[in-house]
Design a protein around this motif. Structure first.
Motif, short mmCIF file in Angstrom:
data_model
loop_
_atom_site.label_atom_id
_atom_site.label_comp_id
_atom_site.label_asym_id
_atom_site.label_seq_id
_atom_site.Cartn_x
_atom_site.Cartn_y
_atom_site.Cartn_z
N ARG A 1 4.92 -1.18 -63.77
CA ARG A 1 4.82 -2.07 -62.62
C ARG A 1 4.24 -1.38 -61.40
NH1 ARG A 1 9.42 -6.44 -62.47
NH2 ARG A 1 9.27 -7.09 -64.62
N GLY A 2 4.23 -0.07 -61.39
CA GLY A 2 3.73 0.67 -60.24
C GLY A 2 2.22 0.80 -60.20
N THR A 3 1.50 0.04 -60.99
CA THR A 3 0.05 0.18 -61.03
C THR A 3 -0.68 -0.80 -60.13
OG1 THR A 3 -0.09 -1.22 -62.98
CG2 THR A 3 0.04 1.14 -63.35
N ALA A 4 0.02 -1.49 -59.26
CA ALA A 4 -0.63 -2.37 -58.29
C ALA A 4 -0.57 -1.70 -56.92
CB ALA A 4 0.06 -3.73 -58.24
N LEU A 5 -1.72 -1.53 -56.31
CA LEU A 5 -1.80 -0.89 -55.01
C LEU A 5 -2.40 -1.86 -54.00
CD1 LEU A 5 -3.19 2.60 -56.11
CD2 LEU A 5 -0.83 2.01 -55.55
N THR A 6 -1.94 -1.80 -52.76
CA THR A 6 -2.46 -2.68 -51.72
C THR A 6 -3.43 -1.94 -50.82
OG1 THR A 6 -0.62 -2.17 -50.24
CG2 THR A 6 -0.36 -4.09 -51.68
N VAL A 7 -4.53 -2.60 -50.52
CA VAL A 7 -5.52 -2.10 -49.57
C VAL A 7 -5.70 -3.20 -48.54
CG1 VAL A 7 -7.91 -1.36 -49.24
CG2 VAL A 7 -6.69 -0.71 -51.32
N ARG B 1 -4.34 -2.24 -60.61
CA ARG B 1 -4.68 -3.49 -59.94
C ARG B 1 -4.69 -3.23 -58.44
NH1 ARG B 1 -0.05 -6.81 -61.19
NH2 ARG B 1 0.87 -4.82 -61.63
N ILE B 2 -5.77 -3.65 -57.79
CA ILE B 2 -5.89 -3.51 -56.35
C ILE B 2 -5.71 -4.87 -55.71
CG2 ILE B 2 -7.40 -2.79 -54.44
CD1 ILE B 2 -6.63 -0.46 -56.24
N LEU B 3 -4.82 -4.96 -54.74
CA LEU B 3 -4.60 -6.18 -53.99
C LEU B 3 -5.22 -5.98 -52.61
CD1 LEU B 3 -0.89 -6.78 -55.01
CD2 LEU B 3 -2.95 -7.74 -56.04
N LEU B 4 -6.37 -6.60 -52.39
CA LEU B 4 -7.16 -6.41 -51.17
C LEU B 4 -6.90 -7.55 -50.20
CD1 LEU B 4 -9.40 -4.77 -49.74
CD2 LEU B 4 -11.06 -6.18 -50.97
N SER B 5 -6.54 -7.19 -48.97
CA SER B 5 -6.31 -8.19 -47.94
C SER B 5 -6.95 -7.71 -46.65
CB SER B 5 -4.82 -8.43 -47.73
OG SER B 5 -4.19 -7.26 -47.25
N GLY B 6 -7.05 -8.62 -45.71
CA GLY B 6 -7.65 -8.26 -44.43
C GLY B 6 -6.99 -9.00 -43.29
N GLU B 7 -7.04 -8.39 -42.12
CA GLU B 7 -6.53 -9.03 -40.93
C GLU B 7 -7.53 -10.11 -40.49
OE1 GLU B 7 -6.03 -5.93 -38.04
OE2 GLU B 7 -4.18 -5.20 -38.98
N PRO B 8 -7.05 -11.11 -39.76
CA PRO B 8 -7.99 -12.11 -39.24
C PRO B 8 -9.08 -11.43 -38.40
CG PRO B 8 -5.74 -12.84 -38.92
CD PRO B 8 -5.67 -11.43 -39.41
N GLY B 9 -10.29 -11.86 -38.58
CA GLY B 9 -11.40 -11.29 -37.84
C GLY B 9 -12.20 -10.27 -38.62
N VAL B 10 -11.74 -9.88 -39.79
CA VAL B 10 -12.50 -8.93 -40.62
C VAL B 10 -13.69 -9.68 -41.22
CG1 VAL B 10 -12.45 -7.50 -42.70
CG2 VAL B 10 -10.52 -7.49 -41.14
N GLY B 11 -14.88 -9.11 -41.07
CA GLY B 11 -16.08 -9.77 -41.55
C GLY B 11 -16.28 -9.63 -43.06
N TYR B 12 -17.10 -10.54 -43.58
CA TYR B 12 -17.42 -10.54 -45.00
C TYR B 12 -18.06 -9.22 -45.43
CZ TYR B 12 -19.84 -11.59 -49.34
OH TYR B 12 -20.31 -11.54 -50.61
N GLU B 13 -18.89 -8.66 -44.56
CA GLU B 13 -19.59 -7.41 -44.89
C GLU B 13 -18.61 -6.28 -45.17
OE1 GLU B 13 -20.12 -9.07 -41.92
OE2 GLU B 13 -21.89 -10.17 -42.57
N ALA B 14 -17.56 -6.21 -44.37
CA ALA B 14 -16.56 -5.15 -44.56
C ALA B 14 -15.83 -5.34 -45.89
CB ALA B 14 -15.56 -5.15 -43.41
N VAL B 15 -15.48 -6.58 -46.22
CA VAL B 15 -14.80 -6.86 -47.49
C VAL B 15 -15.72 -6.51 -48.66
CG1 VAL B 15 -13.77 -8.66 -48.93
CG2 VAL B 15 -13.35 -8.64 -46.47
N ALA B 16 -16.98 -6.93 -48.57
CA ALA B 16 -17.94 -6.65 -49.65
C ALA B 16 -18.17 -5.15 -49.80
CB ALA B 16 -19.26 -7.36 -49.37
N ARG B 17 -18.23 -4.41 -48.69
CA ARG B 17 -18.45 -2.96 -48.74
C ARG B 17 -17.27 -2.27 -49.45
NH1 ARG B 17 -18.93 -2.17 -43.67
NH2 ARG B 17 -16.80 -1.49 -43.31
#
Length: 125
Positions: free
Chosen positions: A44-50, A87-103
């Motif tokens: 179960r420890g194989t999920a990391l949050t970014v 497994r990577i769980l990717l999230s972002g704060e409001p205001g983060v642009g699409y370019e940053a997520v894609a990068r």
């Protein structure tokens, strides 16, 4: 299940007397054991949050991490599990642009992390 059915049948044939226990003991001890191999599951420890911050920073499991050190930090946090199994769980704060997520998603892919999920909440705009 089959073993239990056979035991019930033997008990019914003998009439449920005291003599059934030795008969059942001989029957069950003469059976060859059936080997069962269960599939191995990742821990179960194989999920990391970014998390991408609005100011351009990154948090890996809540710890500030430079973008150029993302792959190394994830490898250290994965505790020996191969990137393809994490497994990577990717999230972002409001205001983060699409370019940053894609990068960041591109960097994760280059490092071998292909199980990436995007985390959203109803409050994010």
């Amino acid at each position: 299940m089959l073993t239990f059915a056979v035991f019930q049948l033997v008990t019914a044939l003998v009439g449920g007397t005291v003599g059934t226990a030795p008969l059942a003991y001989v029957f069950f001890n003469s059976m060859d054991p059936v080997g069962v191999e269960l599939p191995k599951q990742p821990s179960r420890g194989t999920a990391l949050t970014v998390r991408l911050k609005a100011d351009g920073g990154l948090l890996v499991e809540g710890v500030p991490t430079p973008e150029e050190g993302l792959a190394a930090t994830l490898a250290a946090k994965a505790d020996g599990v191969s990137p393809g199994e994490v497994r990577i769980l990717l999230s972002g704060e409001p205001g983060v642009g699409y370019e940053a997520v894609a990068r960041v998603m591109g960097e994760l892919s280059e490092a071998g992390y292909d199980k990436v999920g995007l985390v959203t909440s109803e409050g994010d705009e």
